[in-house]
Design a protein around this motif. Structure first.
Motif, PDB file in Angstrom:
ATOM      1  N   GLU A   1       0.829  -1.204   0.000  1.00 39.96           N
ATOM      2  CA  GLU A   1       0.000   0.000   0.000  1.00 39.96           C
ATOM      3  C   GLU A   1       0.865   1.256   0.000  1.00 39.96           C
ATOM      4  OE1 GLU A   1      -3.230   2.419  -0.312  1.00 39.96           O
ATOM      5  OE2 GLU A   1      -3.148   0.241  -0.572  1.00 39.96           O
ATOM      6  N   ARG A   2       1.956   1.238   0.737  1.00 35.12           N
ATOM      7  CA  ARG A   2       2.877   2.379   0.747  1.00 35.12           C
ATOM      8  C   ARG A   2       3.395   2.641  -0.662  1.00 35.12           C
ATOM      9  NH1 ARG A   2       8.300   2.897   0.941  1.00 35.12           N
ATOM     10  NH2 ARG A   2       8.799   0.799   1.658  1.00 35.12           N
ATOM     11  N   HIS A   3       3.759   1.577  -1.356  1.00 35.88           N
ATOM     12  CA  HIS A   3       4.242   1.712  -2.736  1.00 35.88           C
ATOM     13  C   HIS A   3       3.130   2.217  -3.654  1.00 35.88           C
ATOM     14  CE1 HIS A   3       8.096  -0.886  -2.472  1.00 35.88           C
ATOM     15  NE2 HIS A   3       7.823  -0.336  -1.302  1.00 35.88           N
ATOM     16  N   ARG A   4       1.903   1.693  -3.484  1.00 33.20           N
ATOM     17  CA  ARG A   4       0.779   2.150  -4.310  1.00 33.20           C
ATOM     18  C   ARG A   4       0.561   3.658  -4.152  1.00 33.20           C
ATOM     19  NH1 ARG A   4      -1.555  -3.067  -3.541  1.00 33.20           N
ATOM     20  NH2 ARG A   4      -2.394  -2.557  -1.494  1.00 33.20           N
ATOM     21  N   GLN A   5       0.801   4.134  -2.930  1.00 32.28           N
ATOM     22  CA  GLN A   5       0.594   5.560  -2.651  1.00 32.28           C
ATOM     23  C   GLN A   5       1.856   6.391  -2.926  1.00 32.28           C
ATOM     24  OE1 GLN A   5      -1.279   6.428   1.127  1.00 32.28           O
ATOM     25  NE2 GLN A   5      -2.629   4.639   0.990  1.00 32.28           N
ATOM     26  N   ASN A   6       2.871   5.741  -3.482  1.00 34.95           N
ATOM     27  CA  ASN A   6       4.133   6.425  -3.811  1.00 34.95           C
ATOM     28  C   ASN A   6       4.744   7.138  -2.605  1.00 34.95           C
ATOM     29  OD1 ASN A   6       4.220   5.696  -6.595  1.00 34.95           O
ATOM     30  ND2 ASN A   6       2.621   7.218  -6.970  1.00 34.95           N
ATOM     31  N   LEU A   7       4.724   6.468  -1.468  1.00 31.90           N
ATOM     32  CA  LEU A   7       5.321   7.012  -0.254  1.00 31.90           C
ATOM     33  C   LEU A   7       6.608   6.271   0.072  1.00 31.90           C
ATOM     34  CD1 LEU A   7       2.082   7.270   1.928  1.00 31.90           C
ATOM     35  CD2 LEU A   7       3.322   9.165   0.852  1.00 31.90           C
ATOM     36  N   THR A   8       7.537   6.981   0.681  1.00 34.69           N
ATOM     37  CA  THR A   8       8.798   6.373   1.103  1.00 34.69           C
ATOM     38  C   THR A   8       8.726   6.007   2.582  1.00 34.69           C
ATOM     39  OG1 THR A   8       9.781   8.469   1.791  1.00 34.69           O
ATOM     40  CG2 THR A   8      10.062   7.831  -0.535  1.00 34.69           C
ATOM     41  N   GLN A   9       9.702   5.252   3.029  1.00 36.66           N
ATOM     42  CA  GLN A   9       9.794   4.963   4.460  1.00 36.66           C
ATOM     43  C   GLN A   9       9.931   6.261   5.248  1.00 36.66           C
ATOM     44  OE1 GLN A   9      13.064   2.219   4.862  1.00 36.66           O
ATOM     45  NE2 GLN A   9      11.758   0.441   4.529  1.00 36.66           N
ATOM     46  N   LYS A  10      10.655   7.207   4.699  1.00 36.03           N
ATOM     47  CA  LYS A  10      10.836   8.510   5.358  1.00 36.03           C
ATOM     48  C   LYS A  10       9.496   9.216   5.497  1.00 36.03           C
ATOM     49  CE  LYS A  10      13.504  12.255   6.425  1.00 36.03           C
ATOM     50  NZ  LYS A  10      12.695  12.871   7.450  1.00 36.03           N
ATOM     51  N   ASP A  11       8.669   9.139   4.465  1.00 34.71           N
ATOM     52  CA  ASP A  11       7.332   9.746   4.543  1.00 34.71           C
ATOM     53  C   ASP A  11       6.534   9.137   5.694  1.00 34.71           C
ATOM     54  OD1 ASP A  11       7.804  11.316   2.239  1.00 34.71           O
ATOM     55  OD2 ASP A  11       7.006   9.741   0.914  1.00 34.71           O
ATOM     56  N   ILE A  12       6.540   7.816   5.776  1.00 31.65           N
ATOM     57  CA  ILE A  12       5.803   7.123   6.845  1.00 31.65           C
ATOM     58  C   ILE A  12       6.391   7.489   8.202  1.00 31.65           C
ATOM     59  CG2 ILE A  12       5.185   4.861   7.812  1.00 31.65           C
ATOM     60  CD1 ILE A  12       3.653   5.546   5.256  1.00 31.65           C
ATOM     61  N   ALA A  13       7.716   7.546   8.276  1.00 31.47           N
ATOM     62  CA  ALA A  13       8.378   7.911   9.523  1.00 31.47           C
ATOM     63  C   ALA A  13       7.948   9.309   9.975  1.00 31.47           C
ATOM     64  CB  ALA A  13       9.890   7.837   9.353  1.00 31.47           C
ATOM     65  N   ASP A  14       7.906  10.237   9.043  1.00 27.98           N
ATOM     66  CA  ASP A  14       7.495  11.604   9.368  1.00 27.98           C
ATOM     67  C   ASP A  14       6.050  11.660   9.857  1.00 27.98           C
ATOM     68  OD1 ASP A  14      10.005  12.522   8.650  1.00 27.98           O
ATOM     69  OD2 ASP A  14       9.375  13.232   6.657  1.00 27.98           O
ATOM     70  N   MET A  15       5.183  10.850   9.268  1.00 28.01           N
ATOM     71  CA  MET A  15       3.766  10.863   9.642  1.00 28.01           C
ATOM     72  C   MET A  15       3.506  10.154  10.971  1.00 28.01           C
ATOM     73  SD  MET A  15       1.677  10.251   6.124  1.00 28.01           S
ATOM     74  CE  MET A  15       2.812   9.424   5.052  1.00 28.01           C
ATOM     75  N   THR A  16       4.337   9.168  11.299  1.00 27.79           N
ATOM     76  CA  THR A  16       4.066   8.329  12.469  1.00 27.79           C
ATOM     77  C   THR A  16       4.975   8.591  13.657  1.00 27.79           C
ATOM     78  OG1 THR A  16       5.572   6.600  11.705  1.00 27.79           O
ATOM     79  CG2 THR A  16       3.247   6.427  11.019  1.00 27.79           C
ATOM     80  N   GLY A  17       6.140   9.175  13.408  1.00 28.78           N
ATOM     81  CA  GLY A  17       7.106   9.332  14.489  1.00 28.78           C
ATOM     82  C   GLY A  17       7.953   8.089  14.716  1.00 28.78           C
ATOM     83  N   ILE A  18       7.772   7.088  13.861  1.00 27.13           N
ATOM     84  CA  ILE A  18       8.573   5.859  13.940  1.00 27.13           C
ATOM     85  C   ILE A  18       9.902   6.137  13.231  1.00 27.13           C
ATOM     86  CG2 ILE A  18       8.708   3.430  13.281  1.00 27.13           C
ATOM     87  CD1 ILE A  18       5.587   3.493  13.164  1.00 27.13           C
ATOM     88  N   LEU A  19      10.984   5.741  13.846  1.00 24.65           N
ATOM     89  CA  LEU A  19      12.293   5.964  13.231  1.00 24.65           C
ATOM     90  C   LEU A  19      12.396   5.225  11.902  1.00 24.65           C
ATOM     91  CD1 LEU A  19      14.646   5.560  16.321  1.00 24.65           C
ATOM     92  CD2 LEU A  19      14.005   7.690  15.169  1.00 24.65           C
ATOM     93  N   PRO A  20      12.968   5.868  10.876  1.00 26.68           N
ATOM     94  CA  PRO A  20      13.131   5.200   9.579  1.00 26.68           C
ATOM     95  C   PRO A  20      13.887   3.880   9.696  1.00 26.68           C
ATOM     96  CG  PRO A  20      13.614   7.534   9.360  1.00 26.68           C
ATOM     97  CD  PRO A  20      13.441   7.255  10.833  1.00 26.68           C
ATOM     98  N   SER A  21      14.881   3.834  10.580  1.00 27.29           N
ATOM     99  CA  SER A  21      15.636   2.580  10.747  1.00 27.29           C
ATOM    100  C   SER A  21      14.746   1.467  11.291  1.00 27.29           C
ATOM    101  CB  SER A  21      16.837   2.795  11.664  1.00 27.29           C
ATOM    102  OG  SER A  21      16.414   3.281  12.938  1.00 27.29           O
TER     103      SER A  21
END
Length: 99
Positions: A43-63
């Motif tokens: 789903e992240r790929h379908r929405q063209n989002l990166t791990q960094k994008d998700i990290a920014d939205m959630t507060g979860i560290l990219p690592s």
């Protein structure tokens, strides 16, 4: 002495059962988490989002996201729900009989 031996034998048997049960639960939890993570990554790929994008939205560290997606770490349900929410999705749980 017989009672002590019987107690010790029963204790060892309980510990063995608990270990086997714990391993079974852990394996099943890993399988379920892996399935959910695969769906979230797709789903992240379908929405063209990166791990960094998700990290920014959630507060979860990219690592940590990389570890979850790579299968080297099992995320908590809260983390999975944060990830799903960032994608406009949610996680559904249900109680059902063993298969």
């Amino acid at each position: 002495m017989i009672e002590a031996d019987a107690y010790k034998a029963e204790k060892e048997a309980r510990e063995k059962r608990l270990l086997a049960y714990s391993e079974m639960i852990q394996k099943r939890t890993q399988e379920i988490s892996s399935e959910i993570i695969k769906e979230l990554v797709l789903e992240r790929h379908r929405q063209n989002l990166t791990q960094k994008d998700i990290a920014d939205m959630t507060g979860i560290l990219p690592s940590n996201l990389a570890r979850f997606e790579g299968g080297t770490r099992i995320p908590t349900l809260i983390v999975l729900e944060k990830y799903a929410a960032a994608l406009g999705k949610h996680i559904e749980l249900r109680i059902s009989d063993d298969e």
